[in-house]
Scaffold this motif. Structure first.
Motif, PDB file in Angstrom:
ATOM      1  N   VAL A 117       0.841  -1.201   0.000  1.00  0.00           N
ATOM      2  CA  VAL A 117       0.000   0.000   0.000  1.00  0.00           C
ATOM      3  C   VAL A 117       0.877   1.253   0.000  1.00  0.00           C
ATOM      4  O   VAL A 117       2.096   1.180   0.167  1.00  0.00           O
TER       5      VAL A 117
ATOM      6  N   ARG B 235      -4.527   7.906   8.285  1.00  0.00           N
ATOM      7  CA  ARG B 235      -5.161   7.493   7.022  1.00  0.00           C
ATOM      8  C   ARG B 235      -4.396   6.340   6.383  1.00  0.00           C
ATOM      9  O   ARG B 235      -4.982   5.404   5.847  1.00  0.00           O
TER      10      ARG B 235
ATOM     11  N   ASP C  15      -5.088   3.192   8.218  1.00  0.00           N
ATOM     12  CA  ASP C  15      -6.453   2.734   7.951  1.00  0.00           C
ATOM     13  C   ASP C  15      -6.549   2.087   6.561  1.00  0.00           C
ATOM     14  O   ASP C  15      -7.248   1.082   6.384  1.00  0.00           O
ATOM     15  N   THR C  16      -5.856   2.651   5.593  1.00  0.00           N
ATOM     16  CA  THR C  16      -5.863   2.081   4.249  1.00  0.00           C
ATOM     17  C   THR C  16      -5.224   0.690   4.263  1.00  0.00           C
ATOM     18  O   THR C  16      -5.720  -0.252   3.620  1.00  0.00           O
TER      19      THR C  16
ATOM     20  N   GLU D  96      -7.700  -1.665   5.785  1.00  0.00           N
ATOM     21  CA  GLU D  96      -8.760  -2.022   4.827  1.00  0.00           C
ATOM     22  C   GLU D  96      -8.238  -3.014   3.792  1.00  0.00           C
ATOM     23  O   GLU D  96      -8.950  -3.927   3.384  1.00  0.00           O
ATOM     24  N   ALA D  97      -7.006  -2.812   3.360  1.00  0.00           N
ATOM     25  CA  ALA D  97      -6.423  -3.734   2.376  1.00  0.00           C
ATOM     26  C   ALA D  97      -6.290  -5.123   2.991  1.00  0.00           C
ATOM     27  O   ALA D  97      -6.528  -6.136   2.326  1.00  0.00           O
TER      28      ALA D  97
ATOM     29  N   GLY E 174      -7.073   5.251  -5.939  1.00  0.00           N
ATOM     30  CA  GLY E 174      -8.177   4.311  -5.806  1.00  0.00           C
ATOM     31  C   GLY E 174      -8.223   3.234  -6.872  1.00  0.00           C
ATOM     32  O   GLY E 174      -9.134   2.412  -6.893  1.00  0.00           O
TER      33      GLY E 174
ATOM     34  N   ASP F  87      -3.710   2.768  -5.877  1.00  0.00           N
ATOM     35  CA  ASP F  87      -4.132   2.089  -4.661  1.00  0.00           C
ATOM     36  C   ASP F  87      -3.414   0.749  -4.535  1.00  0.00           C
ATOM     37  O   ASP F  87      -2.912   0.378  -3.473  1.00  0.00           O
TER      38      ASP F  87
ATOM     39  N   ARG G 209     -11.506  -5.019  -4.840  1.00  0.00           N
ATOM     40  CA  ARG G 209     -11.749  -3.589  -4.763  1.00  0.00           C
ATOM     41  C   ARG G 209     -13.235  -3.273  -4.759  1.00  0.00           C
ATOM     42  O   ARG G 209     -13.690  -2.305  -4.148  1.00  0.00           O
TER      43      ARG G 209
END
Lengths: 186, 186, 186, 186
Positions: free
Chosen positions: A135, A165, A168-169, A172-173, D100, D132, D177
């Motif tokens: 990421v 952030r 958090d990304t 989420e990944a 994204g 992303d 995704r």
């Protein structure tokens, strides 16, 4: 919930990199992940530099990587790249030790002039190890990390927001990575 | 005549990288240079990874760099980059330890897929250390280096030719570096 | 005296990169060099992007490189690397168009976060083209370049000093390159 | 189902890169994705190199990126990096045009010596554009791509297998995704 290995590649016993990682670990724990910290400097230097693959420290480190769903890789920037300490650990891991894993690269340094070391130096190495998803990383200026007397860490507000952030990304990944398994289980 | 430090960054005691460098050293000696070999794996691992700048091994290594006019840097390619062992030495040297010096980067590896590691990974680090002139490097396939029972090295003919030219170019660059001093002395 | 090709890779007609190069050209001229400016944006875009090697613009550009002893390569940093415009010119040159030449890489950008783009992105490309000696480059912040109404350039004092030293080092490297020929002639 | 923009950065009208991408497009379509091919060489060269952001070709290209969930980026390797043509398109896109998005980097070239250009040159640029998830890329040797009289493409069997897996991984990453959106809709 995922298992996250959080690796600090700083040689310093009072490292800002290590403290930053431990600080971020709590956020990952709050999000339901199990976090395993690994401070490369606590492993046998002789085993790391001698490529002693059978040494208990190396065997254990390789197992920690094998068990992890996600890996946070933190390093100070020295000579425009990651630390030799971090690389000496990566060197003794299997070629594809990051296969199937989600990776968050972080770096600390004294000058923004080293920001690109993450994408140009560290990321290609992580990619060569088969990382599934690296990421967006983040570079943190040393002066934006304040360490309190009790070892607590206070981040400059803008840095704290950005790192929040970023973490958090990553989280989420990691969750996305697990969804197919859950779906299959359902 | 110049003083050349010839640094092997391989962790292996039977390293092809180290033997290749010792083989090339003789060519540099034949051209009138004084060559000082340095095998990073013989330095204290604890001092290298602990960033122990005052350790005699580190102090001595830093002095060898300071005295050298030219530096040969040899490394195996691991995980698409230089070895952690080599980087751990570079990390404990002064930021501009290569200022004013002529540098020859060499790498060994099992596949030509790693050729670009010299220019994309190693060269930026050497440049960040202030190297004056990093000449064209060379990547040598492991299988083109045959080590005899007496530790003698035989290179595949095409590789031997290429390395010969590379070393000669390095030698000429070293000579060019000295000419101004001689001219001034005259 | 050497012949220096001074190449600006900025697409902008009011480019800080181009003006910076023209400003530095005068210093090189003062040091006795013949400087030939080349603004890539004045070449046929169709020929550059269509790899039209026989187009007069491309033929002429290739000749300018062939005749030069030294090359200044200036580029803005876009998307963490050199401009596509600059690369499109390098792409239509012979593979070893920089063989035997001394090269000075310069970059301009809005943030010091892009400093490493010179060493990690631009330098490997120049090295792949056979450059003999790529001297230490320099990254100039846009805001340190002020363009006057008469197109004159004023540099922030610290930047002016640094660039002066960088250009002088390049000039000395060019001179070193020529000394063997003079010596041989003597 | 996702929308995939499949971008060829080769300047050649008979490009192996472009044909390879069109060949892989069919696999993505078979997996239920909508694929939009974009051949950068068909855009206005003047607009690309002149940074003419308002030109209809550039506006349309930016819209295609904005609408895409995933992007395949294919480039020949020239001078140890991506093509200037590809970079000239990336340069005129918004800084975070890949935010994204899931990205698959592919490169073609005549020698395995250029394999690392994907990870060391292309990937950092894609990362700087906010991608992303940049999945593992692949380097394809020119001689492993055979183009038939009818423009059909036949891949060397080992390459076909590897590319199949690479494309499937990209496809799965695209699906991952979308899952959060589907979950939210449920």
């Amino acid at each position: 919930m995922a298992t996250v290995l959080s690796v600090s590649g700083s040689p310093s016993p009072t490292s800002r990199t290590a403290r930053l990682l431990r600080h971020l670990d709590t956020r990952l724990v709050d999000q339901g992940h199990q976090v395993v910290p690994l401070d490369v400097r606590t492993l046998s230097a002789q085993a790391l530099l001698g490529a002693d693959f059978g040494h208990p420290d190396i065997v254990r480190a390789a197992e920690l990587f094998a068990r992890a769903d996600g890996v946070v890789i933190g390093t100070p920037v020295y000579k425009a790249a990651y630390s030799g300490l971090l690389k000496s650990l990566l060197d003794v891991l299997p070629q594809y030790a990051l296969a199937g894993k989600t990776v968050l690269p972080l770096a600390t340094g004294g000058s923004t002039a080293h920001v690109l070391a993450i994408d140009y130096a560290l990321r290609p190495v992580l990619s060569s190890m088969g990382a599934d998803h690296i990421v967006q990383g983040w570079f943190v200026l040393d002066r934006h990390i304040t360490v309190g007397a009790d070892d607590s860490v206070v981040l400059e507000p803008g840095t704290a927001d950005s790192l929040g952030r970023i973490v958090d990304t990553f989280s989420e990944a990691l969750a996305g990575r697990h969804r197919p398994l859950l779906a299959a289980a359902g």
